[in-house]
Design a protein around this motif. Structure first.
Motif, PDB file in Angstrom:
ATOM      1  N   SER B  28       0.779  -1.036  -0.079  1.00  0.00           N
ATOM      2  CA  SER B  28      -0.158   0.041   0.036  1.00  0.00           C
ATOM      3  C   SER B  28       0.686   1.154   0.086  1.00  0.00           C
ATOM      4  N   ALA B  29       2.314   0.968   0.182  1.00  0.00           N
ATOM      5  CA  ALA B  29       3.074   2.284   0.301  1.00  0.00           C
ATOM      6  C   ALA B  29       3.389   2.725  -1.261  1.00  0.00           C
ATOM      7  N   PHE B  30       3.096   1.872  -2.094  1.00  0.00           N
ATOM      8  CA  PHE B  30       3.140   2.549  -3.592  1.00  0.00           C
ATOM      9  C   PHE B  30       2.391   3.713  -3.909  1.00  0.00           C
ATOM     10  N   GLN B  31       3.208   4.770  -4.432  1.00  0.00           N
ATOM     11  CA  GLN B  31       2.533   5.964  -4.982  1.00  0.00           C
ATOM     12  C   GLN B  31       2.604   6.348  -6.298  1.00  0.00           C
ATOM     13  N   TYR B  32       3.710   5.803  -6.931  1.00  0.00           N
ATOM     14  CA  TYR B  32       4.020   6.149  -8.149  1.00  0.00           C
ATOM     15  C   TYR B  32       3.659   5.114  -9.143  1.00  0.00           C
ATOM     16  N   PHE B  33       2.914   5.101 -10.275  1.00  0.00           N
ATOM     17  CA  PHE B  33       2.609   4.109 -11.142  1.00  0.00           C
ATOM     18  C   PHE B  33       2.938   4.118 -12.466  1.00  0.00           C
ATOM     19  N   MET B  34       3.529   3.253 -13.228  1.00  0.00           N
ATOM     20  CA  MET B  34       4.001   3.442 -14.553  1.00  0.00           C
ATOM     21  C   MET B  34       3.584   2.327 -15.299  1.00  0.00           C
ATOM     22  N   ARG B  92       6.344   2.396  -7.490  1.00  0.00           N
ATOM     23  CA  ARG B  92       7.411   2.520  -6.510  1.00  0.00           C
ATOM     24  C   ARG B  92       6.878   3.403  -5.190  1.00  0.00           C
ATOM     25  N   ARG B  93       7.539   3.314  -4.403  1.00  0.00           N
ATOM     26  CA  ARG B  93       7.390   4.272  -3.049  1.00  0.00           C
ATOM     27  C   ARG B  93       7.514   5.506  -3.262  1.00  0.00           C
ATOM     28  N   ASN B  94       7.132   6.705  -2.581  1.00  0.00           N
ATOM     29  CA  ASN B  94       7.481   7.893  -2.495  1.00  0.00           C
ATOM     30  C   ASN B  94       8.870   8.064  -2.006  1.00  0.00           C
ATOM     31  N   THR B  95       9.362   7.235  -0.958  1.00  0.00           N
ATOM     32  CA  THR B  95      10.597   7.542  -0.219  1.00  0.00           C
ATOM     33  C   THR B  95      11.631   6.989  -0.979  1.00  0.00           C
ATOM     34  N   ASN B  96      11.339   5.823  -1.908  1.00  0.00           N
ATOM     35  CA  ASN B  96      12.582   5.135  -2.152  1.00  0.00           C
ATOM     36  C   ASN B  96      12.752   5.425  -3.670  1.00  0.00           C
ATOM     37  N   ALA B  97      13.670   6.730  -3.497  1.00  0.00           N
ATOM     38  CA  ALA B  97      13.881   7.504  -4.982  1.00  0.00           C
ATOM     39  C   ALA B  97      14.424   6.551  -5.976  1.00  0.00           C
ATOM     40  N   GLY B  98      13.768   6.448  -7.041  1.00  0.00           N
ATOM     41  CA  GLY B  98      14.114   5.670  -8.419  1.00  0.00           C
ATOM     42  C   GLY B  98      13.997   4.218  -8.268  1.00  0.00           C
ATOM     43  N   LYS B  99      13.796   3.433  -7.174  1.00  0.00           N
ATOM     44  CA  LYS B  99      13.576   2.200  -7.314  1.00  0.00           C
ATOM     45  C   LYS B  99      12.246   1.642  -7.527  1.00  0.00           C
ATOM     46  N   SER B 100      12.075   1.017  -8.476  1.00  0.00           N
ATOM     47  CA  SER B 100      10.586   0.612  -9.057  1.00  0.00           C
ATOM     48  C   SER B 100      10.703  -0.844  -8.759  1.00  0.00           C
ATOM     49  N   THR B 101       9.361  -1.415  -8.660  1.00  0.00           N
ATOM     50  CA  THR B 101       9.238  -2.854  -8.750  1.00  0.00           C
ATOM     51  C   THR B 101       8.355  -3.024  -9.924  1.00  0.00           C
ATOM     52  N   PHE B 102       8.717  -3.916 -10.821  1.00  0.00           N
ATOM     53  CA  PHE B 102       7.990  -4.253 -11.970  1.00  0.00           C
ATOM     54  C   PHE B 102       7.348  -5.531 -12.061  1.00  0.00           C
ATOM     55  N   GLY B 103       6.069  -5.385 -12.681  1.00  0.00           N
ATOM     56  CA  GLY B 103       5.529  -6.629 -13.428  1.00  0.00           C
ATOM     57  C   GLY B 103       6.129  -7.520 -14.228  1.00  0.00           C
ATOM     58  N   ASP B 104       5.881  -8.841 -14.568  1.00  0.00           N
ATOM     59  CA  ASP B 104       6.367  -9.624 -15.586  1.00  0.00           C
ATOM     60  C   ASP B 104       6.180  -9.304 -16.982  1.00  0.00           C
ATOM     61  N   GLY B 105       5.024  -8.482 -17.229  1.00  0.00           N
ATOM     62  CA  GLY B 105       4.913  -8.284 -18.390  1.00  0.00           C
ATOM     63  C   GLY B 105       3.755  -8.871 -19.132  1.00  0.00           C
TER      64      GLY B 105
END
Lengths: 112, 112
Positions: B28-34, B92-105
């Motif tokens: 639930s901490a994810f704030q940015y979605f791409m 990614r979370r707001n505080t974790n600058a740059g690090k994103s978690t990806f789906g498998d596609g």
């Protein structure tokens, strides 16, 4: 603009050999990421740097993998010794702080 | 269980169809979605970027985020053969600058 540059584009090597992948990020970007992509595991973050300092290397599979960023314009990912299960496409990406990540074309590694 | 789960596909649709690509997440901490698009033998490239819940439209593409359900979607209207690619969601979370978690596609093929 040149974009993220990776070399080599393809690498075929034998098990046990050392492999070095190279990345030149976009000029001015302060974050650099190394990813590995396979059909089975998707896109995995291996390590990322911020201002040349490793921030999170929890994705590095084991001690055979190491990454360095000696300056803002160059990074290497080294595998020693390489194993067939390391075969994958390795991507380098760079970004400016929290902005969009720009990916390089990838290095396709085959370990026989 | 993975933090980000993406509908695996593959998906094959006729030209002109409306396409829906979906991801669910647990953090639930994810704030940015791409959403990234990846053509065959290329690196991923950013397609859409949204912050928190809501919709964002860009031409034929609409990104939708429902934080209460931990669910994001990408809609493609009037799909074209040039849309054939693998689509990866990332967050990614707001505080974790740059690090994103990806789906498998999800691999999409649009047939003329």
């Amino acid at each position: 603009d040149a974009g993220v540059i990776q070399s080599p584009r393809h690498e075929v090597t034998e098990m046990g050999q050392e492999v070095t992948l190279r990345c030149k990020p976009i000029s001015g970007h302060n974050s650099l990421f190394w990813y590995r992509q396979t059909m089975m595991r998707g896109l995995e973050l291996l390590i990322y740097f911020n201002n040349n300092v490793p921030i999170d290397d929890s994705g590095m599979p084991e001690d055979r993998f190491s990454a360095k960023m000696p300056n803002a314009s160059f990074s290497t990912l080294k595998i020693q010794p390489s194993e067939p299960r390391d075969s994958a496409v390795y991507f380098c990406a760079s970004s400016l702080s929290r902005d969009e990540q720009f990916f390089g074309p990838g290095t396709r590694l085959t370990v026989l | 269980q993975k933090e980000v789960e993406q509908d695996p596909g593959p998906l094959s649709v006729p030209e002109g169809a409306i396409v829906s690509l979906n991801c669910t997440y647990s953090n639930s901490a994810f704030q940015y979605f791409m959403w990234y698009r990846q053509y065959s033998r290329k690196g991923p490239e950013l397609l859409m970027y949204t912050y928190s819940s809501g919709n964002k439209e860009d031409g034929r593409f609409t990104a939708q985020v429902d934080k209460s359900s931990k669910y994001i979607s990408l809609f493609i209207r009037d799909s074209q053969p040039s849309d054939s690619a693998t689509y990866l969601c990332a967050m990614r979370r707001n505080t974790n600058a740059g690090k994103s978690t990806f789906g498998d596609g999800t691999t999409l093929t649009v047939k003329p």
